[in-house]
Enzyme design. Structure first.
Site, mmCIF file in Angstrom:
data_model
loop_
_atom_site.group_PDB
_atom_site.id
_atom_site.type_symbol
_atom_site.label_atom_id
_atom_site.label_comp_id
_atom_site.label_asym_id
_atom_site.label_seq_id
_atom_site.Cartn_x
_atom_site.Cartn_y
_atom_site.Cartn_z
ATOM 1 N N ARG A 19 -45.759 -135.127 -27.497
ATOM 2 C CA ARG A 19 -45.741 -135.037 -26.035
ATOM 3 C C ARG A 19 -47.141 -135.135 -25.431
ATOM 4 O O ARG A 19 -47.334 -135.854 -24.451
ATOM 5 C CB ARG A 19 -44.990 -133.779 -25.593
ATOM 6 C CG ARG A 19 -43.474 -133.914 -25.815
ATOM 7 C CD ARG A 19 -42.756 -132.604 -25.655
ATOM 8 N NE ARG A 19 -43.320 -131.612 -26.583
ATOM 9 C CZ ARG A 19 -43.050 -130.311 -26.520
ATOM 10 N NH1 ARG A 19 -42.263 -129.842 -25.569
ATOM 11 N NH2 ARG A 19 -43.593 -129.491 -27.400
ATOM 12 N N ASN A 37 -38.798 -132.552 -24.937
ATOM 13 C CA ASN A 37 -38.252 -132.428 -26.295
ATOM 14 C C ASN A 37 -36.811 -131.970 -26.180
ATOM 15 O O ASN A 37 -36.533 -131.010 -25.485
ATOM 16 C CB ASN A 37 -38.991 -131.306 -27.044
ATOM 17 C CG ASN A 37 -40.066 -131.843 -27.967
ATOM 18 O OD1 ASN A 37 -40.260 -133.046 -28.056
ATOM 19 N ND2 ASN A 37 -40.753 -130.945 -28.645
#
Ligand SMILES: [Fe+3]
Ligand SMILES: [Mg+2]
Ligand SMILES: [Zn+2]
Ligand SMILES: [Zn+2]
Lengths: 775, 329
Positions: A19, A37
Site C-alpha cells: 500500500r 487491503n
C-alpha cells in the site's frame, strides 16, 4: 481526459509494503483515490489524466515491491468520482480470504543497518523488522494480515512506532510486527528449569559466551526452537549428538556471514543468491578441503557437503556476530520430530538436551522448520520446504478443466515420512510446511494441527480427502477414519504428479519414480518404477526386477538385508555358502540360517522393486554401510565416493519382459560388481553403478518414446544420478524435468495427490452425484 | 484315526478318551448337555474361542493346553472365576491316536490346574483336507467376582497399566516351530491360565480393565482400550519386560514385539493409588513374578497409544491393519 480506474490485485500483496508503494506512486503521479487491503488482496481506485493513469498501471505491473507476487490483475474503468486526495483506507475484513499469506522474510539490509547502528533507536534490538522483512506465516492467526490477527496483538506500539506504522511513506507503514525496545517483545535467558537468568541485551551476550564455552543453547527463533552449539569443537558436537540421540545424520550450520561461509565451503553465484535470499534456506554446499580444520568431524560425518545457512532474524544476526565462529543450528527436537514452538514444550522436550534457553515473549503461532535447498543440475531443488516458502501456493494450470465448473477444495494428506499436507483453492495448491515423520507423536500432533490450521487460515472447507494407497501410513488410516469421501493415489504416481504439477505438465509423460518404498497396486513394495502418466491415468511400463526384502522396516535400517535379498534372487539357497561375500559376513552364523528361512518361506519378507534398496545392496556388497542410522545414508555414502573419479564406465544389464511390463534386470550388473570387488576401487564401482542407473533411464525413455521425462522420488536427491540422467536424456533429445519447488522425496507426495484431485475431482463428483440418484 | 461321522465309533472315542481324564458328574451322564448347579446369584460370563494353531505342538505347550488357557483367560479378563468348559474337537481323518491322547491329557492337566470342569463336549472326525489335523473349540462359563466391575468404560485418567510379565514369547515360539527357525535357545510359549493371578490381584485394589494381549500383541490390546475408553495411553519402552532372546529374535525377524502374540500375560488398568499393592500381589504369584508398570492412562491424545522410546522421543504405536509392511521411503 479524466478517468477513474478500479484495480483489483490478488496474490501476495499484503505484508510487503504494497500500500505505501501504491500511495507513493499515486502521489508521485498526482492521482487521487484510495487503496485498501481486503481478505482477497488489494483494491485500488485512482483517478486523473488518462495518460498518467496508464503510466501508473505500467509501474504497478513492472516495478512491484520485492516480495509481492500477482496472480490476478484486473482494471475496471469507471465514472470519475471526484476524489481530492489519495488515501490508504482502513482494511476491510469483508469478502473471501483470497490474499496470499507471506512466508517469513529474512532481515533486510535497511533493518540490518539500524540494528548495528549505535545511534539508532533499534540498536541491537532483536525484533526489528519492516514491510520488507520479518515474521509472517509463523505469527499470523488469521487473514487479512493485520496486527490484530498476529501474535503481536498484545504489544501496544509506542508513539514512535505507531507513527511509523501510520506513515504511508515509512518503511514500517503497516509493518504488522513493528516493534522497538520500548514497546516490543524482549528476550530472556532461562535455566534448564525455566528460571529467568537475565533479560534484554545481556541475554544475547551471555548466550554467545555460553556457546563459545561449549554449552548447548536452545534458541526460540522464528518458526520454533533451534539448538545452537559450537561447531568447531568435537567434544561439544558429539555431546549434542549423544543428547539428541542423533548418531550420524548431518547437522546444519549457521555462520555469521557469507565470507565466513566461503571459508568452509565453495559457493557458486547461484548458491550465494540462495544463501542471501529473503528465504534464507539451509543450502547444501560442497566443503572446502580444509573445512575440517574449522568444523568438527561429527557435524556431518563422512560427508563432503555441509548444510549452511546465514542469520535470518535480527536475533540470529546479533548472536552470530558475538559468537563469530560457525554454530551447529539444528531444530530443537529429537530426531524426526517437528520443531517445537513454545517455552514450556521446549523445556519438556529438550530438558535433557539444552543447557540454557534463549527465549522471548513473541508467541509463535505455528511451527516452521528451516528449509533445505540443494542445487541439482543447475537449478535449486527444495529438499525440505518450510520457512521462507510455505505457505506460498504452487499455481497450476487448469485450462483443460471445464471453466464453468468450480474446483472443490480437497485436502491431500501426503505420505508417512517427511509428511506435508496440501489444500487447494481453485487452482492454487497450498502445500503445508514440512511436518515430519508420522511415527512420532509430536509429528502426528503437528499433522492434526496443520490439517485444521491450513484450510482455516484461508477459510477453506475441504470436501474430499486424497491419501496414499499404503494401508499402514498414519495419514492413510487417519483419512479413512474421517467422514469425507476419500480417494487413494498410488505413491509413485503421486511422485510423478508432484513434478508434473510444478512444471504444469499434463502428459502423457514418462515418469521415473525411484525411491525407497511405496505401496504398489499389486500389494508389493515398489520403488524403481517407470510410469506412463497423464493427468487422470497411468500405466506401469517398466520396473526393476523384483527381489525379496527380509524383515520389514528393519530391512531398511540394514542395507545388508537388501544385499542378501538381491543376491538370493541371483544365487538362491547357494548364497549362504558364499561366505566370502561381505553382506553374508555381516551376519552371525545362526542369523544367516534364520535369514535363509525368512527368504525361503517369506517370513515377514516382502517383494520389492525398490531402486533405493538396490543402492543399499551395492553399499552393503562394497561394505560401505551394513547398518544405517538415518534414511538414505547408504545411498548418500555411495554418491559421495564418486567425486574421486570421472569414470564413464557402465555395467551390463538386460531388459526383460513380464506381460506388458519391461523388467530392468540388474543381475548382470551385480554379477560384475562381485567380480569388480577384486579389481576396482569402491569409488570406481560406485561411479560405474550410478552411470548404469542413468543409462537405464535413458534406455527406457528411448523404448517408451515420450519426449517429456519426469524424474521424481527420493533417489533424485542424489545429485550425481540426477545430473547424469538429465544430461543423458538431453543428449538423446528428451526433455527432462526434475524438482525445484516441490521436494522430490515424500515431502512432495501431498502436492502430487492434490494435483490429481484438481484435474479429476469433478468427474468423481459427477460419479458421486449419479450414485446418489435414487433408483 | 478313521472314525466316521457319529455312530458307535465316535461314541467309543468319547467314552474311552474323553470321559476318563475329565471325570466329573456332568460328563459321565453323557447327556446332550450339562445341567449346572446354581451360582447363588452371581453374574455369569460366557466366552468361546476356536483354536486352529499351527503347529499343534510347540515348546512349552500344545493346542490342547492353549485351548483351555485361551478360554479360561477370556473369562478371567471379564473379572470372573472360570468354572466350566465345553470342548468341541474337529479331527482330520488319519490323525494319530497318540497325538490326540497327548492333546487330551494336556487339556486335562490345564483344566485341572485352572480348576475348571469340562462338562460337555463334542467330537467330529472329518475327511482328510477338511480340516488341518485338529481344531478345538472351547466355551467357558464363569462367575463374576462380586466386587469386580471391569470394562473399558471404567478406565480413568491416571490409571496405571501393569503387564504381568515378559511379552512376545508365544508368537515367537509358535513361529520358530512353524517356520523351523532355530534360535540359539528354545523360546517357550508363555501359555498359562491367568485367573489365579486375577484372583490374587482383585482384593488388592480397584482394577478397571483387564485384557490378555493375544493376537496382535500388547499394541492391539492397548489400542482397543484407548479407543474404547476415549483416553490416551502412554507406555515406557524401558519398562516393557522382554526376554533378551525374544528381543533378539524379533530384531532379526524385523518384528515389533509390541505386535507379537502372548498367551499367558495380562494387562491390568489399575487405579493409580492401588497400583503398588496390586503389583506386589502379582509379583508374589508365580505367573506375575516379572509384573511391571509399563505406563498410564492420560487425558492427552485420546485414542492414541504413545510409547516413550528408550532412546528418547515419543513414538505412536498404532493398530496395524495387516502385516508389518515397510513404510520407510
Ligand atoms: Fe516415496
Ligand atoms: Mg480369546
Ligand atoms: Zn526490514
Ligand atoms: Zn516502539
Amino acid at each position: 481526459m479524466e478517468k477513474r480506474f478500479r484495480i483489483t490485485i490478488r496474490g501476495a500483496v499484503q505484508g510487503v509494503g504494497f500500500r505505501p508503494f501504491v500511495y507513493r506512486l499515486a502521489t508521485q503521479f498526482g492521482l487521487n483515490g484510495w487503496v485498501v487491503n481486503d481478505p482477497a488482496g488489494v483494491t485500488i481506485e485512482v483517478e486523473g489524466a488518462e495518460q498518467l493513469l496508464d503510466e501508473m498501471l505500467e509501474t504497478l505491473q513492472n516495478d512491484k515491491p520485492a516480495h509481492s507476487y500477482y496472480q490476478y490483475f484486473n482494471v475496471e474503468s469507471l465514472e470519475v468520482a471526484g476524489y481530492s486526495t489519495f488515501k490508504i483506507r482502513e482494511s476491510s475484513d469483508q469478502g473471501s480470504k483470497k490474499a496470499l499469506m507471506q512466508p517469513e522474510l529474512a532481515t533486510c539490509s535497511d533493518c540490518l543497518e539500524e540494528i548495528f547502528d549505535p545511534g539508532d533507536r533499534r540498536y541491537l534490538y532483536p525484533f526489528t523488522n519492516c514491510t520488507h522483512c520479518g515474521p509472517r506465516y509463523s505469527i499470523i492467526t488469521g487473514l487479512p494480515y493485520d496486527r490484530s490477527q498476529t501474535t503481536m496483538k498484545n504489544f501496544i506500539m509506542c508513539q514512535r512506532c505507531q507513527k511509523e506504522y501510520e506513515d504511508p511513506v515509512d518503511r514500517r507503514f503497516h509493518a504488522q510486527p513493528n516493534a522497538c525496545p520500548d514497546c516490543g517483545p524482549h528476550v530472556e535467558l532461562w535455566s534448564k528449569q525455566g528460571k529467568v537468568l537475565a533479560t534484554h541485551h545481556k541475554v544475547i551476550e551471555t548466550a554467545a559466551e555460553e556457546i563459545k564455552r561449549g554449552k548447548i543453547v536452545a534458541l526460540k527463533g522464528l518458526g520454533g526452537f533451534q539448538l545452537l552449539t559450537d561447531a568447531t569443537s568435537e567434544g561439544v558436537v558429539s555431546r549434542l549428538r549423544q543428547r539428541k540421540n542423533r548418531e550420524e545424520k548431518p547437522f546444519a550450520l549457521m555462520v555469521s556471514s557469507l565470507i565466513k561461509a566461503r571459508e568452509i565451503c565453495s559457493i557458486s553465484e547461484q548458491e550465494k543468491e540462495l544463501l542471501t535470499s529473503a528465504e534464507a534456506p539451509i543450502v547444501i554446499l560442497n566443503r572446502k578441503k580444509w573445512a575440517s580444520e574449522f568444523i568438527a568431524d561429527s557435524v556431518a560425518p563422512e560427508n563432503p557437503t555441509l548444510g549452511i545457512m546465514l542469520p535470518y532474524t535480527p536475533l540470529h544476526h546479533i548472536l552470530m556476530r558475538l559468537v563469530n565462529g560457525p554454530v551447529v543450528a539444528t531444530s530443537g527436537n529429537l530426531s524426526d520430530e517437528p520443531i517445537c514452538i513454545n517455552e514450556n514444550e521446549a523445556i519438556e522436550r529438550m530438558g535433557g538436551i539444552a543447557d540454557l534457553y534463549l527465549v522471548h515473549n513473541r508467541p509463535i503461532e505455528r511451527h516452521v522448520d528451516d528449509s533445505v535447498v540443494r542445487i541439482i543440475a543447475g537449478k535449486p531443488t527444495l529438499l525440505r520446504r518450510a520457512r521462507g516458502y510455505a505457505p506460498f501456493p504452487i499455481k497450476v494450470d487448469a485450462s483443460d478443466q471445464d471453466q464453468s465448473q468450480e474446483i472443490p477444495t480437497c485436502l491431500a494428506v501426503g505420505g508417512h515420512l517427511k509428511n506435508t499436507v496440501a489444500v487447494n483453492r481453485d487452482t492454487n495448491l497450498f502445500m503445508s510446511q514440512h511436518i515430519g515423520d508420522l511415527d512420532t507423536y509430536e509429528a502426528i500432533k503437528a499433522y492434526h494441527r496443520v490439517i485444521e490450521d491450513l484450510p482455516a487460515l484461508y477459510d477453506l472447507h475441504p470436501e474430499w480427502i486424497l491419501h496414499d494407497d499404503h494401508p499402514e501410513y498414519y495419514s492413510t488410516k487417519d483419512a479413512l477414519k474421517r467422514t469425507l469421501p476419500t480417494i487413494g493415489v498410488q505413491h509413485h504416481y503421486a511422485h510423478v504428479l508432484s513434478c508434473m504439477a510444478e512444471h504444469n505438465l499434463e502428459g502423457p509423460v514418462l515418469g521415473v519414480a525411484w525411491d525407497g518404498t511405496g505401496f504398489g497396486t499389486d500389494e508389493t513394495i515398489w520403488g524403481g518404477e517407470f510410469l506412463l502418466a497423464d493427468m487422470g491415468s497411468w500405466k506401469r511400463v517398466a520396473a526393476f526386477r523384483p527381489f525379496l526384502l527380509p524383515g520389514g522396516d528393519q530391512a531398511i535400517k540394514e542395507p545388508r538385508r537388501s544385499a542378501i535379498g538381491v543376491l538370493y534372487e541371483i544365487f538362491g539357497e547357494q548364497l549362504f555358502q558364499q561366505t566370502d561375500l561381505l553382506p553374508i559376513q555381516a551376519f552371525e552364523k545362526p542369523e544367516r540360517e534364520i535369514l535363509q528361512r525368512m527368504l525361503d518361506q517369506k517370513i515377514n519378507t516382502h517383494i520389492t522393486t525398490s531402486a533405493g534398496r538396490v543402492f543399499d545392496a551395492v553399499a552393503s556388497i562394497l561394505n560401505i554401510k551394513q547398518k544405517i542410522s538415518f534414511e538414505g545414508q547408504a545411498a548418500m555414502a555411495l554418491e559421495y565416493l564418486i567425486s574421486q573419479t570421472e569414470s564413464a564406465d557402465v555395467y551390463p544389464y538386460e531388459i526383460g519382459r513380464d506381460g506388458d511390463l519391461d523388467i530392468i534386470d540388474w543381475e548382470l550388473l551385480f554379477r560384475e560388481i562381485l567380480q569388480d570387488l577384486n579389481r576396482l576401487k569402491a569409488f570406481e564401482i560406485s561411479a560405474k553403478f550410478h552411470n548404469t542407473l542413468s543409462k537405464m533411464i535413458v534406455d527406457v525413455a528411448k523404448q517408451v518414446g515420450r519426449e517429456k521425462v519426469v524424474l521424481s522420488g527420493g533417489c533424485f536427491q542424489n545429485v550425481y544420478l540426477a545430473e547424469k540422467t538429465v544430461d543423458g536424456l538431453r543428449k538423446e533429445g528428451f526433455q527432462p524435468y526434475w524438482h525445484q519447488k516441490i521436494p522430490p522425496n515424500d515431502g512432495g507426495i501431498s502436492a502430487g495427490q492434490l494435483f490429481y484431485a484438481l484435474k479429476n475431482i469433478n468427474s468423481y463428483k459427477k460419479e458421486q452425484a449419479l450414485d446418489e440418484v435414487p433408483g | 484315526l478313521a472314525h466316521g461321522s457319529g455312530g458307535k465309533l465316535t461314541n467309543d472315542l468319547i467314552r474311552k478318551m474323553f470321559v476318563p481324564p475329565f471325570r466329573n458328574e456332568q460328563l459321565e451322564n453323557l447327556h446332550d448337555g450339562a445341567i449346572l448347579p446354581s451360582l447363588n446369584g452371581r453374574q455369569l460370563t460366557i466366552s468361546t474361542d476356536s483354536f486352529v494353531v499351527n503347529p499343534i505342538f510347540f515348546p512349552g505347550g500344545d493346542i490342547g493346553s492353549l485351548s483351555v488357557h485361551g478360554t479360561v483367560n477370556d473369562i478371567a479378563m471379564c473379572g470372573a472365576e472360570p468354572l466350566y468348559l465345553s470342548v468341541g474337537l474337529i479331527i482330520e481323518e488319519g490323525f494319530p491316536m497318540d497325538d490326540l491322547w497327548t492333546i487330551i491329557l494336556s487339556m486335562e492337566k490345564a483344566a485341572k490346574e485352572a480348576g475348571v470342569q469340562v462338562v460337555t463336549g463334542d467330537t467330529k472326525v472329518v475327511d482328510r483336507g477338511k480340516c488341518d489335523k485338529i481344531f478345538i473349540n472351547t466355551t467357558g462359563i464363569g462367575a463374576v467376582w462380586p466386587e469386580m466391575k471391569i470394562g473399558a468404560s471404567e478406565i480413568q485418567a491416571g490409571d496405571k497399566i501393569i503387564v504381568s510379565g515378559d511379552i512376545a514369547r508365544h508368537g515367537i515360539s509358535i513361529m520358530s516351530v512353524r517356520e523351523g527357525l532355530e534360535f540359539e535357545t528354545v523360546i517357550e510359549t508363555d501359555s498359562a491360565s491367568l485367573h489365579g493371578l486375577v484372583n490374587a490381584m482383585r482384593k488388592k485394589g480397584e482394577i478397571h480393565a483387564l485384557r490378555d494381549p493375544t493376537r496382535g500383541g500388547v499394541s492391539s490390546a492397548l489400542n482397543e482400550l484407548a479407543e474404547a475408553s476415549g483416553y490416551g495411553i502412554q507406555i515406557d519402552e524401558e519398562n516393557l519386560p522382554i526376554r533378551e532372546q525374544v528381543r533378539g529374535a524379533c530384531e532379526l525377524l524385523g518384528l515389533d514385539p509390541l505386535y507379537v502374540a502372548n498367551e499367558g500375560k495380562l494387562l491390568a488398568f489399575v487405579n493409580s493409588e492401588d497400583a503398588d499393592a496390586v503389583l506386589n500381589a502379582m509379583r508374589a504369584d508365580p505367573l506375575g513374578k516379572e509384573a511391571a508398570v509399563i505406563g498410564e492412562v492420560v487425558e492427552d491424545h485420546p485414542g492414541l497409544v504413545v510409547l516413550n522410546s528408550r532412546i528418547g522421543g515419543r513414538r505412536v504405536v498404532d493398530m496395524i491393519t495387516g502385516e508389518q509392511l515397510p513404510r520407510i521411503c
